[in-house]
Design an enzyme around this catalytic site. Structure first.
Site, mmCIF file in Angstrom:
data_model
loop_
_atom_site.group_PDB
_atom_site.id
_atom_site.type_symbol
_atom_site.label_atom_id
_atom_site.label_comp_id
_atom_site.label_asym_id
_atom_site.label_seq_id
_atom_site.Cartn_x
_atom_site.Cartn_y
_atom_site.Cartn_z
ATOM 1 C CB SER B 152 4.561 -13.707 11.204
ATOM 2 O OG SER B 152 3.622 -13.760 12.262
ATOM 3 N N GLY B 358 -20.336 -16.146 35.583
ATOM 4 C CA GLY B 358 -21.299 -15.107 35.215
ATOM 5 C C GLY B 358 -20.712 -13.730 35.451
ATOM 6 N N GLY B 359 -21.528 -12.837 35.979
ATOM 7 C CA GLY B 359 -21.088 -11.470 36.231
ATOM 8 C C GLY B 359 -19.871 -11.422 37.137
ATOM 9 C CD GLU B 382 8.336 -17.732 22.950
ATOM 10 O OE1 GLU B 382 8.086 -16.553 22.617
ATOM 11 O OE2 GLU B 382 8.876 -18.025 24.022
ATOM 12 C CB THR B 384 0.709 -15.734 15.246
ATOM 13 O OG1 THR B 384 1.012 -16.187 13.922
ATOM 14 C CG2 THR B 384 1.263 -14.341 15.466
#
Lengths: 259, 399
Positions: B152, B358-359, B382, B384
């Site tokens: 950054s 779900g699962g 590009e 944070t």
């Protein structure tokens, strides 16, 4: 070398297709109309020959006015120009009459090489290249999986069920191709833009010197008497495995002569 | 196969996904372009993505196909071989690609970003010399800004370039380089002057330059078909005529390029989130519990509604920022808002898509677990999303 590519607009073979109830012809109104898939291979072959040997590639289509969309799409791949044979009298034409019209149009184009798909996905009769060659009095090299151009000598590998045959002829000639011959390119974005400005000439039967009585329903040598939908697929046989599933499967395969 | 035999016949193992986004585009040619892109995305991207992601292979040949079609230079001028398309159109192309294969869309976005320093800041001579090849589709670009210790805080970079006759000698390490080892050219930001943003320059280096050494690929959570690695510069000699703009004026190039790059990532996020919505909707329409499709339960139906709404809002924000850019107005803060919102939305929407399944959403038999893994990186690259908030808040308080 001047190459004419035959391009047919057909109903999308991957979608619902119908025949019209009033005259038994292909219902183009309800269909998603696209370039006959095999013709894209013919276009690609013509373009790659042009890239190697120079010359000109012309798209030739016979079909109703709506076929213009497919012609523009064909042009977006790279051909230089197109001829569209459109005439209300053509509606209902059989293969023999169609070959007469296409041969007349090719005759006006002074082509060295005519390339087409080996079959269309709607008619699937595979006769057009032979009929056109016969009418023009030139050689037909059909069912090619490979085409080599060496000066005025054309050599193809004709695909057969067992292998292939090597067949040669001199230009001018008709070559039909299978989808094993190449991998058609996508049109480029610039190609799409350029296609809008490429010459597209529309010709009538009168322009070709073909009499309306020789084509359409009047000139047809065959008639579709009636048609019906293919019956819905029957549910398959389910084999419940209670220990002898394998045996049952083999018995089924054996009874159907698959093994 | 063994496992399938034991499953009930009505289990939803594959779904018929329909996607239709109503778009308003500025020209007929843009409609034709989007139609072509959808055709290619369906025919070339969709059938390959699972295989390439599983093997972690970069689809270099596919990128060449996209290049030949003209998708690797869309927002650049025609005179250099670009497509002369506004960002509004280019971003919707990215969105359609991302809906099928995020890594490919990201590759197009990164390449387009990598062309920007030359296009935006190169001299006439540099543009004429480099751009046609860069936009022509055969070459692939990369963008070297971050460093192992400087993400950054990009202005703290330590990679240095020292002038030696007609060359710069570049030494240092760049990190998180998409297309490392695959790219044909690199934009290299490096220190030529004093500390801080005022001492940074931008060089356009050939990948084949001796001393430019891509390192081992990172083992990433998602986007596995996209190669990311550090690149070591070990005394790499880059010709001085590869300097873009002037010495020590490179940092504004980096920031300006990132404004556009952020919109690219935001559009990728919209496409990814759209894919997740489409899949979840299709699945919930087929999966039955308690005797009816789960989409008919309000708990699921309202979830789908919230997901779809977030995608529409994200798309609208991205396109609003794009239209500002196309009109030549300042758009940096709006691009940051779009990137922040669209990528956060993609994270939420893809997470919810897993929940809808779900699962089954948690296993690789369905694509939603991949979408969720992929969404995460969009909140990071590009800039944070914390940096996006910094950009936005600074714009607000600048007065």
């Amino acid at each position: 070398m001047k190459i004419v590519v035959l391009v047919k607009q057909v109903p999308d073979s991957g979608a619902e297709r119908n025949l019209r109830s009033d005259d038994n012809t292909v219902d183009r109104g309800s269909a998603n109309n696209v370039i006959n898939e095999m013709d894209e291979y013919a276009i690609e072959e013509a373009l790659s020959i042009q890239e190697k040997h120079g010359g000109e590639v012309v798209v030739l289509t016979m079909g109703p006015s709506g076929a213009t969309e497919s012609i523009r799409k064909a042009l977006s791949m790279g051909p230089d120009s197109a001829v569209h044979v459109a005439d209300d009298a053509l509606h209902g034409s059989c293969a023999v009459a169609t070959s007469k019209v296409l041969a007349a149009a090719i005759g006006q184009l002074d082509a060295d090489l005519i390339i087409c798909g080996a079959e269309s996905t709607d008619g699937r009769v595979q006769v057009m290249p032979h009929m056109i060659a016969e009418r023009l009095g030139i050689a037909a090299l059909t069912g090619a999986r490979k085409l080599t151009v060496d000066g005025s000598t054309l050599t193809i590998e004709r695909q057969t069920e067992e292998g292939y045959e090597v067949v040669t002829a001199s230009t001018p000639a008709v070559v039909s191709v299978w989808d094993t011959i190449n991998e058609p390119r996508y049109p480029s974005f610039k190609g799409i833009m350029a296609a809008k400005k490429k010459p597209l000439e529309t010709k009538s039967l009168a322009d070709l010197g073909v009499d309306a009585s020789e084509v359409g329903f009047d000139g047809a040598t065959s008639t579709v008497v009636e048609h019906s939908k293919r019956p819905p697929r029957q549910a398959g046989n389910k084999v419940a495995d209670s220990g002898d599933g394998g045996v049952q499967l083999v018995q089924y395969l054996s009874s159907e002569k698959f093994v | 196969m063994q496992r399938l035999n034991t499953l009930p016949a009505d289990l939803v193992t594959s779904v018929n996904v329909h996607s239709h986004v109503e778009r308003i585009l500025p020209t007929d040619e843009a409609y034709a372009l989007l139609e072509l892109v959808r055709e290619i995305a369906d025919a070339e991207l969709a059938p390959r993505v699972d295989d390439f992601e599983a093997r972690g292979e970069f689809p270099r040949e596919l990128l060449r196909t996209l290049g030949r079609v003209g998708l690797l230079g869309l927002p650049y001028p025609e005179e250099y071989g670009g497509g002369a398309q506004p960002y509004e159109v280019y971003l919707q192309v990215l969105e359609e690609l991302a809906r099928r294969w995020l890594a490919v869309a990201e590759a197009v976005s990164v390449h387009t970003l990598a062309c920007y320093p030359v296009a935006g800041y190169g001299s006439d001579a540099q543009r004429k010399r480099f751009l046609p090849d860069m936009l022509g589709g055969e070459l692939l670009g990369a963008y070297c800004l971050s460093e192992p210790a400087g993400g950054s805080d990009a202005a703290a970079m330590t990679t240095k370039a020292v002038r030696d006759g007609d060359e710069y000698v570049v030494t240092g390490t760049k990190a998180w380089i998409t297309h490392a080892g695959q790219a044909d050219f690199y934009n290299v930001f490096c220190r030529t002057g004093g500390p801080g943003a005022g001492g940074v320059s931008c060089l356009l280096a050939d990948a084949a330059t001796p001393g430019i050494e891509p390192q081992a690929r990172e083992r990433t959570m998602g986007l596995r078909s996209s190669p990311v690695a550090q690149i070591a510069f070990d005394g790499a000699r880059v010709p001085a005529d590869r300097l873009l703009s002037e010495e020590n004026k490179g940092f504004r190039i980096a920031m300006s390029a990132l404004d556009g790059g952020r919109l690219g990532i935001a559009a990728c996020a919209v496409g990814l989130a759209q894919a997740a919505v489409d899949y979840a909707v299709a699945y919930a329409g087929e999966r039955e519990q308690f005797g009816r499709p789960i989409a008919q339960f309000q708990g699921i139906g309202f979830m789908l509604a919230d997901m779809a709404t977030q995608v529409s809002a994200a798309r609208a924000l991205v396109l609003a920022a794009a239209r500002l850019r196309d009109a030549g107005r300042p758009y940096g803060a709006e691009a940051a808002k779009a990137k922040l919102f669209a990528t956060d939305a993609a994270m939420r929407v893809t997470t919810d898509a897993v929940q809808v399944l779900g699962g089954y959403g948690y296993v690789a038999d369905h694509p939603v677990e991949r979408y969720m893994r992929e969404a995460k990186v969009l909140q990071i690259v590009e800039g944070t999303n914390q940096i996006q908030r910094l950009v936005i808040s600074r714009a607000l308080t600048r007065g």
